[in-house]
Design a protein around this motif. Structure first.
Motif, short mmCIF file in Angstrom:
data_model
loop_
_atom_site.label_atom_id
_atom_site.label_comp_id
_atom_site.label_asym_id
_atom_site.label_seq_id
_atom_site.Cartn_x
_atom_site.Cartn_y
_atom_site.Cartn_z
N LEU A 185 0.83 -1.20 0.00
CA LEU A 185 0.00 0.00 0.00
C LEU A 185 0.86 1.25 0.00
O LEU A 185 0.59 2.22 -0.74
CB LEU A 185 -0.92 -0.01 1.22
CG LEU A 185 -1.76 1.25 1.47
CD1 LEU A 185 -2.71 1.49 0.31
CD2 LEU A 185 -2.54 1.13 2.78
N ALA A 186 1.91 1.25 0.80
CA ALA A 186 2.80 2.42 0.88
C ALA A 186 3.50 2.67 -0.44
O ALA A 186 3.66 3.83 -0.87
CB ALA A 186 3.82 2.23 2.00
N LEU A 187 3.92 1.61 -1.12
CA LEU A 187 4.64 1.78 -2.39
C LEU A 187 3.74 2.39 -3.46
O LEU A 187 4.23 3.01 -4.40
CB LEU A 187 5.19 0.44 -2.87
CG LEU A 187 6.28 -0.18 -1.99
CD1 LEU A 187 6.75 -1.50 -2.56
CD2 LEU A 187 7.46 0.77 -1.82
N GLU A 220 6.63 9.67 -2.26
CA GLU A 220 8.09 9.59 -2.41
C GLU A 220 8.49 8.57 -3.47
O GLU A 220 9.52 8.74 -4.14
CB GLU A 220 8.73 9.25 -1.07
CG GLU A 220 8.59 10.33 -0.03
CD GLU A 220 9.28 9.97 1.27
OE1 GLU A 220 10.31 9.28 1.22
OE2 GLU A 220 8.80 10.37 2.34
N THR A 221 7.70 7.51 -3.64
CA THR A 221 8.03 6.54 -4.68
C THR A 221 7.87 7.17 -6.06
O THR A 221 8.64 6.87 -6.97
CB THR A 221 7.12 5.31 -4.57
OG1 THR A 221 5.76 5.69 -4.69
CG2 THR A 221 7.33 4.61 -3.24
N VAL A 278 7.80 1.79 7.11
CA VAL A 278 6.48 1.22 7.38
C VAL A 278 6.57 0.11 8.42
O VAL A 278 5.76 0.03 9.35
CB VAL A 278 5.84 0.70 6.08
CG1 VAL A 278 4.59 -0.13 6.38
CG2 VAL A 278 5.48 1.86 5.16
N ALA A 279 7.58 -0.76 8.26
CA ALA A 279 7.74 -1.86 9.22
C ALA A 279 8.00 -1.32 10.62
O ALA A 279 7.39 -1.78 11.60
CB ALA A 279 8.89 -2.77 8.77
N ALA A 310 -0.64 8.08 13.58
CA ALA A 310 -0.27 9.17 12.66
C ALA A 310 1.08 8.89 12.01
O ALA A 310 1.26 9.13 10.80
CB ALA A 310 -0.23 10.50 13.40
N ASP A 311 2.02 8.37 12.78
CA ASP A 311 3.33 8.03 12.21
C ASP A 311 3.19 6.94 11.16
O ASP A 311 3.83 7.00 10.09
CB ASP A 311 4.29 7.57 13.31
CG ASP A 311 4.67 8.71 14.26
OD1 ASP A 311 4.53 9.88 13.84
OD2 ASP A 311 5.09 8.42 15.39
N LEU A 312 2.37 5.94 11.43
CA LEU A 312 2.19 4.84 10.49
C LEU A 312 1.53 5.32 9.20
O LEU A 312 2.00 5.02 8.09
CB LEU A 312 1.35 3.73 11.13
CG LEU A 312 0.97 2.55 10.22
CD1 LEU A 312 2.21 1.86 9.68
CD2 LEU A 312 0.08 1.56 10.97
N THR A 313 0.45 6.09 9.31
CA THR A 313 -0.25 6.55 8.11
C THR A 313 0.61 7.52 7.30
O THR A 313 0.53 7.55 6.07
CB THR A 313 -1.58 7.22 8.49
OG1 THR A 313 -1.34 8.26 9.46
CG2 THR A 313 -2.55 6.20 9.06
N THR A 314 1.44 8.31 7.98
CA THR A 314 2.35 9.20 7.25
C THR A 314 3.32 8.41 6.40
O THR A 314 3.57 8.74 5.23
CB THR A 314 3.11 10.10 8.23
OG1 THR A 314 2.18 10.93 8.94
CG2 THR A 314 4.11 10.99 7.49
N ASN A 315 3.89 7.35 6.97
CA ASN A 315 4.81 6.52 6.20
C ASN A 315 4.10 5.73 5.11
O ASN A 315 4.70 5.40 4.08
CB ASN A 315 5.53 5.56 7.14
CG ASN A 315 6.55 6.26 8.01
OD1 ASN A 315 7.24 7.17 7.57
ND2 ASN A 315 6.65 5.85 9.26
N LEU A 316 2.81 5.45 5.32
CA LEU A 316 2.03 4.80 4.27
C LEU A 316 1.68 5.77 3.14
O LEU A 316 1.41 5.34 2.02
CB LEU A 316 0.74 4.21 4.85
CG LEU A 316 0.88 3.00 5.77
CD1 LEU A 316 -0.47 2.67 6.39
CD2 LEU A 316 1.43 1.80 5.02
N GLY A 317 1.67 7.06 3.45
CA GLY A 317 1.29 8.05 2.46
C GLY A 317 -0.20 8.26 2.36
O GLY A 317 -0.71 8.66 1.31
#
Length: 485
Positions: free
Chosen positions: A61-63, A68-69, A166-167, A237-244
């Motif tokens: 999902l993040a990719l 950033e990708t 993400v991990a 919030a940190d997790l969703t930010t890294n997920l984009g």
């Protein structure tokens, strides 16, 4: 034509095929299209709030969703386009030209003036072709090839970076959720203890201070529960930010207890270092940049030599003229086919030492790139040794944390039973409760720390797939679940 030694015959295919697809070197367009996960735009509508996400699904999902990708993807595509621009220097330039004018002139003559006016036009095709330049173009193309490789490797490293972030945030978020559960268990135990002391006080078997101590511990357990719940929002919030994606999304995630844990390290740190020096994309990108700067040195040296070019023109010239006053009205026109071809040599003999300084600059940049490569190599070795030691320590602490939790659970159960029968004091009961709460947090921290350490080791060693960050890597031995303790 470009020499056969130049790689990436089609740079637009050589660039990554999709912002969420790992780049696998010089593959054909068909293979890369088959490897593409999806051609859809990486938008947040990919989020499925009804799905239970495990770590590989979150990374996927993040990719797709993390912008950033797409940044690194577009940079790789830009490098591919620049390579094609550099290749255009091997081909001739054909230019169409057209020229037209109207003129009027007046020359004084005795007693009058000679006035002449008319028009002329020219249309032509001009050809310019550099035939030989002592390696300038070849060096320029070689530099473009290397920088395309560097951009592709940087694209891969960005994938690994996002997967690692993400991990890490996933483990942190799940750890906070587990601590909320542990805090709820502690509050339930504290409430049960308060009720037990209250019952004994009614029977005259406990004192008022005993009850107040129990109420105090219950209040502290309530405070700890609310404090832990507050940490969930920040971790989410940190997790969703890294997920984009937006923090407003409420994702259903797999329970941390169901995640497999590495049981042991099956590879030596030396072997991991050797593999990392062979596969780390950022190291390969830095090496490609060094090769590009070596090509720039060759180009700078080639500037001392002449260039041989072929030029030509083919066109038609038409003009007309009218003469008046005197000798009278006369007009005439002509149309001619014009053309020429020439072979030219251009050789700069002196330029104020500009070329010499350009060579010095290129060589200095090459040496700087070589030093940067060595710096990164040392950093990789340091990071792997540190991550290896951290993971090894986390494996050992995990065993002690499990033993501590088991002992604390048995101690609390025994103390609670002893207090019920009047053989233990309330202070001993509350102390056992505190020890159990601490053991629960320690077990949760040891689990999350082990997962993060394992993911860090995979990241610094250059793990190549999104599944690697689920600690499913050949670096580790047989996995086991925390429920198998």
């Amino acid at each position: 034509m470009p020499p056969a030694s130049v790689q990436f015959d089609d740079p637009y295919v050589a660039a990554p095929a999709d912002p969420a697809v790992y780049w696998h070197g010089q593959e054909t367009a068909t293979v890369m299209q088959q490897a593409a996960i999806s051609s859809r735009s990486p938008e947040e509508n990919r989020v499925d709030t009804k799905r239970t996400y495990d770590l590989p699904a979150l990374v996927d999902l993040a990719l797709h969703a993390n912008p950033e990708t797409r940044v690194s993807w577009e940079e790789a595509k830009a490098a591919a386009a620049k390579l094609e621009r550099n290749r255009s220097a091997w081909y001739p330039t054909l230019t169409a030209m057209a020229f037209g004018q109207y003129f009027k002139t007046s020359f004084p003559i005795p007693g009058s003036a000679l006035v002449s006016h008319g028009f002329s036009s020219l249309g032509s095709l001009d050809l310019a072709w550099t035939l030989f330049d002592f390696g300038r173009r070849e060096a320029l193309v070689d530099a473009g090839v290397q920088r395309l490789s560097a951009a592709n490797f940087a694209f891969n490293r960005k994938h690994q970076e996002i997967a690692y972030r993400v991990a890490s945030s996933f483990f942190a978020y799940q750890s906070v959720l587990s601590k909320v559960t542990a805090a709820q268990q502690t509050l339930a135990s504290a409430s049960a203890n308060t009720a037990s002391v209250q019952a004994k006080l009614g029977q005259g078997l406990a004192t008022r201070p005993d009850l107040l101590l129990a109420i105090q511990e219950q209040a502290k357990a309530s405070y700890d529960l609310q404090d832990t719940r507050g940490s969930v929002i920040q971790a989410q919030a940190d997790l969703t930010t890294n997920l984009g994606i937006s923090p407003s999304y409420s994702l259903q995630l797999i329970d941390l207890n169901k995640l497999p844990l590495p049981a042991t390290l099956v590879q030596s740190v030396e072997k991991i270092v050797d593999e990392a020096l062979e596969q780390r994309p950022d190291l390969m990108a830095r090496l490609a940049e060094l090769r590009a700067r070596e090509a720039e040195v060759k180009k700078a040296k080639a500037e001392f030599w002449p260039k041989f070019s072929l030029g030509g023109r083919l066109g038609n010239q038409y003009w007309g003229n009218v003469v008046t006053n005197p000798p009278g009205n006369e007009s005439y026109s002509a149309s001619n086919l014009v053309g020429d071809a020439m072979l030219s040599v251009e050789w700069t003999l002196f330029d104020g030492f500009e070329r010499s300084n350009a060579v010095h600059e290129a060589e200095a940049r090459k040496k700087a790139s070589s030093a940067e490569l060595e710096v990164l190599r040392l950093e990789i070795m340091r990071d792997i040794w540190k991550a290896y030691a951290d993971t090894k320590t986390a494996l050992e602490k995990r065993e002690f944390a499990l033993a501590l939790l088991k002992a604390a659970e048995e101690s609390y159960a025994a103390t609670q039973e002893s207090y019920t029968h009047g053989f233990s004091t309330v202070i001993e009961l509350l102390s056992a409760q505190k020890d159990l709460a601490h053991a629960r947090y320690t077990e949760i921290d040891s689990r999350a720390t082990l997962l993060r350490s394992a993911a860090t080791l995979v990241y610094v060693s250059g793990g190549q797939s999104r599944e690697d960050f689920n600690t499913d890597s050949e670096v580790f031995g047989q996995h086991h679940s925390v429920n198998e303790r």
